[in-house]
Design a protein around this motif. Sequence first.
Motif, PDB file in Angstrom:
ATOM      1  N   TRP A  65      10.427 -23.071  44.658  1.00 18.42           N
ATOM      2  CA  TRP A  65      11.771 -22.304  44.830  1.00 18.42           C
ATOM      3  C   TRP A  65      11.763 -20.999  43.915  1.00 18.42           C
ATOM      4  O   TRP A  65      11.955 -21.215  42.830  1.00 18.42           O
ATOM      5  CB  TRP A  65      12.791 -23.051  44.793  1.00 18.42           C
ATOM      6  CG  TRP A  65      13.010 -24.102  45.885  1.00 18.42           C
ATOM      7  CD1 TRP A  65      12.482 -24.453  46.862  1.00 18.42           C
ATOM      8  CD2 TRP A  65      14.388 -24.992  45.841  1.00 18.42           C
ATOM      9  NE1 TRP A  65      12.853 -25.507  47.711  1.00 18.42           N
ATOM     10  CE2 TRP A  65      14.126 -25.773  47.027  1.00 18.42           C
ATOM     11  CE3 TRP A  65      15.575 -25.344  45.057  1.00 18.42           C
ATOM     12  CZ2 TRP A  65      15.132 -26.646  47.383  1.00 18.42           C
ATOM     13  CZ3 TRP A  65      16.280 -26.329  45.465  1.00 18.42           C
ATOM     14  CH2 TRP A  65      16.262 -27.121  46.614  1.00 18.42           C
ATOM     15  N   VAL A  86      15.074 -19.611  47.620  1.00 14.63           N
ATOM     16  CA  VAL A  86      16.499 -20.372  47.642  1.00 14.63           C
ATOM     17  C   VAL A  86      17.570 -19.638  46.688  1.00 14.63           C
ATOM     18  O   VAL A  86      17.398 -20.223  45.534  1.00 14.63           O
ATOM     19  CB  VAL A  86      16.055 -21.819  47.204  1.00 14.63           C
ATOM     20  CG1 VAL A  86      17.408 -22.480  47.590  1.00 14.63           C
ATOM     21  CG2 VAL A  86      15.233 -22.400  48.160  1.00 14.63           C
ATOM     22  N   HIS A  88      21.063 -18.464  44.898  1.00 17.64           N
ATOM     23  CA  HIS A  88      22.286 -19.147  44.365  1.00 17.64           C
ATOM     24  C   HIS A  88      23.519 -18.435  44.975  1.00 17.64           C
ATOM     25  O   HIS A  88      23.466 -17.376  45.221  1.00 17.64           O
ATOM     26  CB  HIS A  88      22.323 -18.878  42.780  1.00 17.64           C
ATOM     27  CG  HIS A  88      23.410 -19.629  42.665  1.00 17.64           C
ATOM     28  ND1 HIS A  88      23.662 -20.871  42.036  1.00 17.64           N
ATOM     29  CD2 HIS A  88      24.901 -19.118  42.059  1.00 17.64           C
ATOM     30  CE1 HIS A  88      25.065 -21.115  41.671  1.00 17.64           C
ATOM     31  NE2 HIS A  88      25.678 -19.866  41.757  1.00 17.64           N
ATOM     32  N   SER A 197      26.898 -13.530  41.996  1.00 18.45           N
ATOM     33  CA  SER A 197      27.387 -14.511  43.059  1.00 18.45           C
ATOM     34  C   SER A 197      28.855 -14.798  42.625  1.00 18.45           C
ATOM     35  O   SER A 197      29.475 -14.960  43.710  1.00 18.45           O
ATOM     36  CB  SER A 197      26.493 -15.669  42.646  1.00 18.45           C
ATOM     37  OG  SER A 197      27.100 -16.744  43.295  1.00 18.45           O
ATOM     38  N   LEU A 264      20.659 -19.075  51.633  1.00 19.89           N
ATOM     39  CA  LEU A 264      20.460 -20.339  51.102  1.00 19.89           C
ATOM     40  C   LEU A 264      20.312 -21.345  52.176  1.00 19.89           C
ATOM     41  O   LEU A 264      19.462 -22.456  51.649  1.00 19.89           O
ATOM     42  CB  LEU A 264      21.789 -20.660  50.145  1.00 19.89           C
ATOM     43  CG  LEU A 264      21.839 -22.048  49.727  1.00 19.89           C
ATOM     44  CD1 LEU A 264      20.757 -22.475  48.583  1.00 19.89           C
ATOM     45  CD2 LEU A 264      23.219 -22.281  48.888  1.00 19.89           C
ATOM     46  N   GLU A 265      21.032 -21.462  53.064  1.00 18.82           N
ATOM     47  CA  GLU A 265      20.609 -22.412  54.296  1.00 18.82           C
ATOM     48  C   GLU A 265      19.557 -22.418  54.536  1.00 18.82           C
ATOM     49  O   GLU A 265      18.762 -23.335  55.108  1.00 18.82           O
ATOM     50  CB  GLU A 265      21.815 -22.444  55.237  1.00 18.82           C
ATOM     51  CG  GLU A 265      23.185 -22.553  54.681  1.00 18.82           C
ATOM     52  CD  GLU A 265      24.236 -22.310  55.493  1.00 18.82           C
ATOM     53  OE1 GLU A 265      24.001 -21.624  56.761  1.00 18.82           O
ATOM     54  OE2 GLU A 265      25.593 -22.755  55.430  1.00 18.82           O
TER      55      GLU A 265
END
Length: 632
Positions: A65, A86, A88, A197, A264-265
């Motif tokens: 990842w 992937v 955050h 984020s 992310l999904e």
Amino acid sequence: MSPSSTTPGCRALELMPSGTLKVLDTHDRFSGRKEMLESYGIAPEFFYTTEEEEAEALARADVVWAIKEEERLQFEEMTDRRVITVPHADPASPLPLRPLPADPADFEMRIGVIGARNQVNTRNLIRFLEVADKVFRAHLPPLKLVIGGTVCDLLEGVDLPFVEKLGWIDDVENFYRQIDVALVPMEFSTGLKIKVSEALSHGLPLIAHEHAFEGYRPFHPWHALPSFEAIAEACADLAFQGTEGLEPLRRASAGSHRAVVRDLEAGIAATGAAIAAAAPATLVLGDPAITVRGSFREQLAQGILGRLAERGHLLLYLDGIEDVSGATRLFAGLDPCRIHVSPAVRERLSASDIARLEDAGVRWAGLDQVIAGHEIRHLWLDRLPRPGERLARLRGVERIYLNLAMLRRADVAAVLEGEAGELLTPLTKVTLVGDCDRPLSSRLRRRLGAEQVLAAPLAATGDALRRSLLAPPFSSRKGLTVILEHPSEAIVEMAAAVAVSAGQNLVNVVTLETDETELRSDLQGGVLRRHLPGHVLDREALRLLRTTRLTAGFAPESLRAGTLLAALESAGHDVMRFGAPQTRTLLSCMRRMQARLIRPGEDMLPGRRQHAVFYSEPGWRRIRDHWAEPAP
């Protein structure tokens, strides 16, 4: 600083059992870190490696990842492992606007920066303050730069009129409530900026350097500015706009947050697909006849596939669909089985049928694609491969199951005559699943060096197949149903004689093979009333079996008769099995049938219950043991 000695998480991957898919979650790239820090005059801190050492750590994983796309590209140059981005993303929790003063002329825009005590944060912030001081002195914007976090410990020498230092922050959310705009002035670093984020998740207006915004999607020009000078100018412009300039930035932050959540999904979904592809799977080559709604084969498939899915990752491949309605019903109940159907089938369907099948979970893929995308550990055959279906990548299969309840006579002939030898090699363990005549089973076992498991999809508490065959009260059942392997004249005449001897005036004949000469009803002198092909044993045939008074099986080599008769027995039906037509056996059975028909309170088959339970569980228990066997 070798990762083999200082990163126990990476070394832990070497301790995982064989067959475990190993995922390495990275939050930074560590090779090149030392050189980057030295180029900015910072002594190496925290942790760093050489590129060779980091590549060694990456190689311990099956999937890596990367926390942002830029590092994914870097990792892919260092390893042949699959690398998935992937990012955050904090959960969305928008904060309200900071209360405004009663007099708009008193409004001073508070632009917030938060950071921990390290040299990367400190050098970026000091460099930005040097540039911002010149811009703000030139324009005198109504703003305050609010700095929070332990980075303030390293800013003791900073004393500027537009700077307010808060120091240690107990509650990060409370810090964001005190500001109007979040600022991330970083032109060098590694990994993803968690402070970006946080600001996006809170819906705050955000101004950042393009480097700081790596891993996120900018929805406003001020999200990714090219220099500290441009950042300082944007802060001044926004301060002069006052509160009117905040709303467009808030909408842009909300858009960026939604985008990173989608990324992310997508990364998690890609990882799930990698896990599914790497997990040892059971591939079922299914017969298209299982899609006929209400048929015996459909109900067999429900029970068998349900049991197989309990054992692990299951793939069903079909090269045809005979009944779209039946297929959608069957597929909807097979979760988590993955269903693949040949794309050639799609070309023959209407748009509405395609949509129904896709809603039921169908994926359009050829057999080659299915095999290439998965590690196949077990192969379950309801049919043998068709000509042209290449199974070269299946050489690593540990066990092949031949489902005798589904295989056709032509398939068995191919196995016995050696035509299937390329697939069923002596190096592969073969298990025959289901009941059939012992001479045929013996021939198959000798030919393949196989074991046999008498397993039918009959649970001790009953399943769909067993429920569909539950008998009405004995007094309401009529006539005799004869199950034939194929309609030879001698067997049909014997069935008629049995019916007459038993006093029955109605005989239904179900044939289990359709490639033989048609039955001639005049052979039975009017006793034969109905002829139903048993290719799929549709609902009409099952209705007859359910309401018949007695079922006689004249199917010495049938691959499906054994399973069907066992299902009838377990559902409380009276069943007689005939082997080769021998007069002594026939007369004996006729006397027993007559006794049963005269005295319905007596049990004609005292061993029936034990027989049904034997079919239900021990075979599946043996198959479960196969799944648990360690790979060679």
